[in-house]
Design a protein around this motif. Structure first.
Motif, PDB file in Angstrom:
ATOM      1  N   GLY A  87       0.839  -1.185   0.000  1.00 14.50           N
ATOM      2  CA  GLY A  87       0.000   0.000   0.000  1.00 14.50           C
ATOM      3  C   GLY A  87       0.878   1.240   0.000  1.00 14.50           C
ATOM      4  O   GLY A  87       2.103   1.144   0.115  1.00 14.50           O
ATOM      5  N   TRP A  88       0.262   2.414  -0.151  1.00 11.89           N
ATOM      6  CA  TRP A  88       0.998   3.681  -0.146  1.00 11.89           C
ATOM      7  C   TRP A  88       0.271   4.628   0.790  1.00 11.89           C
ATOM      8  O   TRP A  88      -0.884   4.972   0.549  1.00 11.89           O
ATOM      9  N   PRO A  95       3.648   8.944  10.284  1.00 10.29           N
ATOM     10  CA  PRO A  95       5.098   8.953  10.022  1.00 10.29           C
ATOM     11  C   PRO A  95       5.488   8.309   8.682  1.00 10.29           C
ATOM     12  O   PRO A  95       6.551   8.615   8.139  1.00 10.29           O
ATOM     13  N   ARG A  96       4.641   7.429   8.133  1.00 10.44           N
ATOM     14  CA  ARG A  96       4.945   6.769   6.848  1.00 10.44           C
ATOM     15  C   ARG A  96       4.287   7.491   5.662  1.00 10.44           C
ATOM     16  O   ARG A  96       4.206   6.951   4.578  1.00 10.44           O
ATOM     17  N   TYR A  97       3.815   8.724   5.894  1.00 11.98           N
ATOM     18  CA  TYR A  97       3.170   9.500   4.842  1.00 11.98           C
ATOM     19  C   TYR A  97       4.010   9.499   3.563  1.00 11.98           C
ATOM     20  O   TYR A  97       5.210   9.739   3.593  1.00 11.98           O
ATOM     21  N   ARG A 103       0.166  -3.725   4.072  1.00 12.42           N
ATOM     22  CA  ARG A 103      -1.255  -3.871   4.383  1.00 12.42           C
ATOM     23  C   ARG A 103      -1.462  -5.200   5.089  1.00 12.42           C
ATOM     24  O   ARG A 103      -0.778  -6.144   4.767  1.00 12.42           O
ATOM     25  N   PRO A 104      -2.408  -5.317   6.012  1.00 14.83           N
ATOM     26  CA  PRO A 104      -3.315  -4.245   6.409  1.00 14.83           C
ATOM     27  C   PRO A 104      -2.568  -3.134   7.129  1.00 14.83           C
ATOM     28  O   PRO A 104      -1.571  -3.367   7.814  1.00 14.83           O
ATOM     29  N   PHE A 105      -3.104  -1.926   6.973  1.00  5.47           N
ATOM     30  CA  PHE A 105      -2.486  -0.715   7.507  1.00  5.47           C
ATOM     31  C   PHE A 105      -3.614   0.142   8.062  1.00  5.47           C
ATOM     32  O   PHE A 105      -4.601   0.383   7.359  1.00  5.47           O
ATOM     33  N   THR A 106      -3.492   0.588   9.298  1.00  2.00           N
ATOM     34  CA  THR A 106      -4.615   1.257   9.953  1.00  2.00           C
ATOM     35  C   THR A 106      -4.856   2.672   9.439  1.00  2.00           C
ATOM     36  O   THR A 106      -5.993   3.131   9.406  1.00  2.00           O
ATOM     37  N   ALA A 107      -3.817   3.380   9.050  1.00  2.00           N
ATOM     38  CA  ALA A 107      -3.975   4.756   8.555  1.00  2.00           C
ATOM     39  C   ALA A 107      -4.441   4.730   7.092  1.00  2.00           C
ATOM     40  O   ALA A 107      -4.337   3.716   6.403  1.00  2.00           O
ATOM     41  N   SER A 108      -4.923   5.862   6.623  1.00  2.00           N
ATOM     42  CA  SER A 108      -5.381   5.982   5.239  1.00  2.00           C
ATOM     43  C   SER A 108      -4.244   5.640   4.273  1.00  2.00           C
ATOM     44  O   SER A 108      -3.102   6.055   4.469  1.00  2.00           O
ATOM     45  N   HIS A 109      -4.583   4.857   3.271  1.00  2.00           N
ATOM     46  CA  HIS A 109      -3.575   4.446   2.294  1.00  2.00           C
ATOM     47  C   HIS A 109      -4.256   4.030   0.997  1.00  2.00           C
ATOM     48  O   HIS A 109      -5.460   3.796   0.956  1.00  2.00           O
ATOM     49  N   GLU A 110      -3.461   3.966  -0.033  1.00  3.83           N
ATOM     50  CA  GLU A 110      -3.924   3.497  -1.332  1.00  3.83           C
ATOM     51  C   GLU A 110      -3.383   2.092  -1.548  1.00  3.83           C
ATOM     52  O   GLU A 110      -2.208   1.827  -1.267  1.00  3.83           O
ATOM     53  N   GLY A 135       0.905  17.020   3.892  1.00  4.17           N
ATOM     54  CA  GLY A 135      -0.129  17.688   3.117  1.00  4.17           C
ATOM     55  C   GLY A 135       0.267  18.181   1.737  1.00  4.17           C
ATOM     56  O   GLY A 135      -0.535  18.793   1.042  1.00  4.17           O
ATOM     57  N   ARG A 136       1.507  17.910   1.310  1.00  5.51           N
ATOM     58  CA  ARG A 136       1.977  18.417   0.008  1.00  5.51           C
ATOM     59  C   ARG A 136       1.831  17.393  -1.114  1.00  5.51           C
ATOM     60  O   ARG A 136       2.377  17.577  -2.196  1.00  5.51           O
ATOM     61  N   GLY A 137       1.075  16.339  -0.863  1.00  5.33           N
ATOM     62  CA  GLY A 137       0.785  15.370  -1.921  1.00  5.33           C
ATOM     63  C   GLY A 137       1.474  14.049  -1.700  1.00  5.33           C
ATOM     64  O   GLY A 137       2.601  13.988  -1.219  1.00  5.33           O
ATOM     65  N   SER A 138       0.736  12.983  -2.035  1.00  3.35           N
ATOM     66  CA  SER A 138       1.276  11.630  -1.886  1.00  3.35           C
ATOM     67  C   SER A 138       0.855  10.788  -3.079  1.00  3.35           C
ATOM     68  O   SER A 138      -0.072  11.141  -3.809  1.00  3.35           O
ATOM     69  N   ALA A 139       1.540   9.679  -3.247  1.00  2.34           N
ATOM     70  CA  ALA A 139       1.222   8.722  -4.316  1.00  2.34           C
ATOM     71  C   ALA A 139       1.174   9.393  -5.681  1.00  2.34           C
ATOM     72  O   ALA A 139       0.249   9.180  -6.458  1.00  2.34           O
ATOM     73  N   ILE A 140       2.179  10.211  -5.965  1.00  2.00           N
ATOM     74  CA  ILE A 140       2.290  10.840  -7.281  1.00  2.00           C
ATOM     75  C   ILE A 140       3.101   9.886  -8.147  1.00  2.00           C
ATOM     76  O   ILE A 140       4.305   9.739  -7.975  1.00  2.00           O
ATOM     77  N   PHE A 141       2.402   9.223  -9.062  1.00  2.00           N
ATOM     78  CA  PHE A 141       2.992   8.162  -9.870  1.00  2.00           C
ATOM     79  C   PHE A 141       2.858   8.450 -11.359  1.00  2.00           C
ATOM     80  O   PHE A 141       2.066   9.285 -11.787  1.00  2.00           O
TER      81      PHE A 141
END
Length: 179
Positions: A87-88, A95-97, A103-110, A135-141
């Protein structure tokens, strides 16, 4: 490996068709192809969840692929098989933002292992990774496009055949310039 695997760092250029457009053109050497962009077009002020692709120049870091669906991409970039546990993290306060998680991962993830085909081949871009700014963006692929090139959530996407042609040219130092 084919003779297309150049030792010269490759620069991929992405431009939107018009201001705010979610579609564009991607060029790489002599290749000029259609691409999908974020539903918010391209932005110079990337924020988590804005749906826009970030403007800038980003190194291509790692290629992931679904070995159960597609052949391993030919490239000089690092290549890793995707697995269902990958997951991402897209939770800005975690901390893993903006990093790969198990996965499974409790925080929000893709989920990287998707039912659709978007991540059958997916390239991680060096966007907001080192360090990941909250907050500056994640999972930019850079990934595969849906038929008809509908908007992405903030990534750049091309059809599989184009992705394979591009990756054949890429190795260390390859970058994508989204403008």
């Amino acid at each position: 490996m084919s003779s297309n695997l150049s030792a010269t760092p490759v620069l991929i250029t992405v431009r939107s068709l018009s201001a705010g457009a979610a579609s564009g053109r991607l060029t790489c050497g002599g290749l000029d192809v259609a691409c999908a962009l974020g539903r918010g077009g391209i932005t110079r002020d990337k924020r988590e969840g804005d749906g826009a692709a970030p403007a800038g120049r980003f190194a291509l870091l790692t290629v992931y692929y679904r070995a159960d669906r597609v052949a391993r991409p030919r490239t000089r970039l690092p290549v890793t098989e995707l697995h269902p546990w990958m997951g991402w993290c897209d939770a800005p306060d975690h901390p893993r933002y903006n990093h790969l998680v198990t996965r499974p991962f409790t925080a929000s993830h893709e989920a990287m292992w998707r039912d659709d085909h978007l991540y059958d081949i997916v390239v991680v871009l060096d966007c907001n990774l080192r360090p990941a700014v909250r907050g500056r963006g994640s999972a930019i692929f850079f990934h595969l496009a849906r038929p008809g090139y509908p908007p992405t959530e903030g990534c750049v996407a091309v059809k599989e055949q184009d992705m394979r042609h591009i990756l054949e040219r890429c190795g260390p130092g390859a970058a994508i310039c989204i403008d």
